[in-house]
Enzyme design. Structure first.
Site, PDB file in Angstrom:
ATOM      1  N   GLU A 111      13.093  39.451  -3.781  1.00  0.00           N
ATOM      2  CA  GLU A 111      13.801  40.738  -3.900  1.00  0.00           C
ATOM      3  C   GLU A 111      14.875  40.932  -2.836  1.00  0.00           C
ATOM      4  O   GLU A 111      14.745  41.821  -1.967  1.00  0.00           O
ATOM      5  CB  GLU A 111      12.792  41.896  -3.879  1.00  0.00           C
ATOM      6  CG  GLU A 111      11.753  41.789  -4.981  1.00  0.00           C
ATOM      7  CD  GLU A 111      10.757  42.942  -4.997  1.00  0.00           C
ATOM      8  OE1 GLU A 111      10.743  43.743  -4.058  1.00  0.00           O
ATOM      9  OE2 GLU A 111       9.991  43.036  -5.973  1.00  0.00           O
TER      10      GLU A 111
ATOM     11  N   GLU B 287       6.263  39.283 -10.429  1.00  0.00           N
ATOM     12  CA  GLU B 287       5.519  40.477 -10.006  1.00  0.00           C
ATOM     13  C   GLU B 287       5.573  41.512 -11.116  1.00  0.00           C
ATOM     14  O   GLU B 287       6.615  41.699 -11.749  1.00  0.00           O
ATOM     15  CB  GLU B 287       6.125  41.140  -8.750  1.00  0.00           C
ATOM     16  CG  GLU B 287       5.827  40.446  -7.456  1.00  0.00           C
ATOM     17  CD  GLU B 287       6.399  41.187  -6.244  1.00  0.00           C
ATOM     18  OE1 GLU B 287       6.549  42.424  -6.280  1.00  0.00           O
ATOM     19  OE2 GLU B 287       6.711  40.490  -5.260  1.00  0.00           O
TER      20      GLU B 287
HETATM   21  O1  IFM Z   1       4.533  45.524  -2.536  1.00  0.00           O
HETATM   22  C1  IFM Z   1       5.772  45.258  -3.078  1.00  0.00           C
HETATM   23  C2  IFM Z   1       6.149  43.803  -2.896  1.00  0.00           C
HETATM   24  O2  IFM Z   1       6.122  43.420  -1.562  1.00  0.00           O
HETATM   25  C3  IFM Z   1       7.531  43.550  -3.428  1.00  0.00           C
HETATM   26  N1  IFM Z   1       7.653  44.056  -4.767  1.00  0.00           N
HETATM   27  C4  IFM Z   1       7.216  45.373  -5.059  1.00  0.00           C
HETATM   28  C5  IFM Z   1       5.791  45.572  -4.554  1.00  0.00           C
HETATM   29  C6  IFM Z   1       5.306  47.003  -4.860  1.00  0.00           C
HETATM   30  O3  IFM Z   1       6.133  47.921  -4.238  1.00  0.00           O
END
Ligand code: IFM
Length: 449
Positions: free
Chosen positions: A170, A356
């Site tokens: 990210e 994710e």
């Molecule tokens: O916890 C975070 C993660 O570190 C990166 N993506 C989003 C998740 C939830 O906010």
């Protein structure tokens, strides 16, 4: 929704959970680990909602065998984790890496392989060595070199056992949460800095790819982006134009250069003095071919024109009567279908992994010791049904990683936000598989649901 079963997906589909070093490891001062920007950021009152830090977190540094057992018992075949750069180079760079840090990850990776979990490593999930921040952090071009050296060392040491490499997690958050909004470490609020950070992070990705390939001939490499499907708040020309601008910085600013198109011209033209310094050859470096794109999907955004508001003069509108998680994020499995359709149509990455996806709710441990997180379970079921639809559309989605295996340190929210399929009691470190985790396990064991 038709019954959902694992056999709806290819047999080589990757099923996993994602975690990250600072969010779960703890052991902040053990075995020579250096300070990270998150240790420093958490030490200032007011930065973290509950005043906490990741210094103990899930104590995964000690409890990793138990945690990997959990991942195996779920029936997953892959596990995504990240390396804490300050464990490898406590001050960011150096001639000699910290052997104890390398040994920790070596044991961890062996532990995955022993349990039939394919390791998916992320090199940068936000815990930059503080020493590098002192020299300007990601805004300093020298951090690119440091990242490449670090990637070289890690891939030389673990490349015999890890095939799947994610350079950055990210980059939008690294750049904008950390350096524009200042809500994440290092807590800077400067648009120009954020754009330079963004550029340097992307260059570091492109420079690391050939280094990893040299060390790991069979490597499969990608970056994981946080992407959002967007809708205009109204049909007005102003809202539609605002949505395009918002998309330009949120999504296209990353997707375009990674796919060889340079930075989006419509956004570049709005940057003026804030535009990043780009060196000759950088755009080709950023576009170095990779093997897959990681997509982290959480929620869609509704965008309105907002003169004077933020760098793009846009505002994200909170619409009423939509389902939301405890974080206020809209629950929209259909948004995931739209988003991946768009990524496939506009960029055609050879493979996409949902690196994710997950949700946070105010979980309660019942008197029977069970955590009946029906909402998270429903979120998971519906997003997996969406994944099935995406695959059925011929979009090359090859894997799904639930965020997260464990409740953990949720950055500026501290321990208030629980995202785990496993509940963690942070006083006792007791783990309890939630109903959502039990559902995932049943699904992965082939039960029709
Ligand atoms: O916890 C975070 C993660 O570190 C990166 N993506 C989003 C998740 C939830 O906010």
């Amino acid at each position: 929704m038709l019954p959902l079963k694992r056999s709806d997906f290819a047999t080589d589909f990757r099923w996993g959970c994602s975690t990250s070093s600072y969010q779960i490891e703890g052991g902040a001062e053990l075995d020579g680990r250096g300070e990270s920007i998150w240790d420093r950021f958490c030490a200032t009152r007011g930065h973290i909602r509950d005043g906490s830090s990741g210094s103990v977190a899930c104590d995964h540094y000690h409890r990793w065998p138990q945690d990997l057992d959990l991942a195996r018992e779920l029936g997953t075949n892959a596990y995504r984790f990240s390396i804490a750069w300050p464990r490898i180079f406590p001050t960011g760079r150096g001639k000699v890496a910290n052997q104890k840090g390398l040994d920790f990850y070596s044991r961890l990776v062996d532990g995955m392989l022993e349990r039939g979990l394919e390791p998916w490593v992320t090199l940068y999930h936000w815990d930059l060595p503080q020493a590098l921040q002192e020299q300007g952090g990601w805004a300093n071009r020298a951090t690119v070199d440091a990242f490449v050296e670090y990637s070289d060392v890690v891939s030389r040491h673990l490349g015999d056992r890890i095939t799947h490499w994610i350079t950055h997690n990210e980059p939008w958050c690294t750049a904008f949460h950390g350096n524009y909004e200042g809500v994440h470490a290092p807590g800077i609020k400067n648009f120009k800095t954020a754009l330079q950070v963004c550029h340097n992070v992307l260059v570091s990705h492109g420079q690391a790819v050939p280094v990893i390939r040299r060390n790991v001939p069979n490597a499969r490499i990608g970056a994981a982006l946080s992407l959002h499907p967007l809708k205009a708040a109204s049909d007005s020309a102003a809202d539609v134009a605002a949505t395009l601008r918002h998309d330009g910085l949120r999504n296209r600013w990353f997707l375009d250069p990674l796919h060889g198109r340079g930075y989006p011209a419509d956004i570049w033209s709005l940057l003026g003095e804030s535009a990043p310094l780009v060196q000759d050859g950088d755009m080709a470096t950023i576009a170095t071919p990779t093997d897959f794109l990681g997509v982290n999907y959480y929620f869609p955004e509704i965008v309105a024109d907002a003169p004077g508001h933020g760098a793009m003069a846009t505002r994200v509108v909170e619409t009423k009567n939509v389902e939301r998680t405890a974080f206020g994020w809209e629950v929209s499995p259909e948004g995931m279908v739209t988003l991946l359709g768009r990524v496939h149509r506009d960029y055609q990455p050879a493979e996409i992994y949902l690196t994710e996806n997950g949700s946070t709710y105010d979980d309660v441990v019942g008197v029977d010791g069970e955590v009946d997180d029906a909402q998270r379970r429903s979120y998971l079921v519906r997003h997996l049904a969406a994944a099935r639809e995406i695959v059925a559309q011929g979009i090359p989605v090859k894997g799904y990683f639930a965020w997260s295996l464990l409740d953990n340190f949720e950055w500026a929210e501290g321990y208030i936000r629980r995202f785990g399929l496993t509940h963690v009691d942070f006083q006792t470190q007791q783990r309890r598989l939630k109903a959502s985790g039990k559902w995932y396990r049943a699904f992965l064991q082939g039960e029709e649901t």
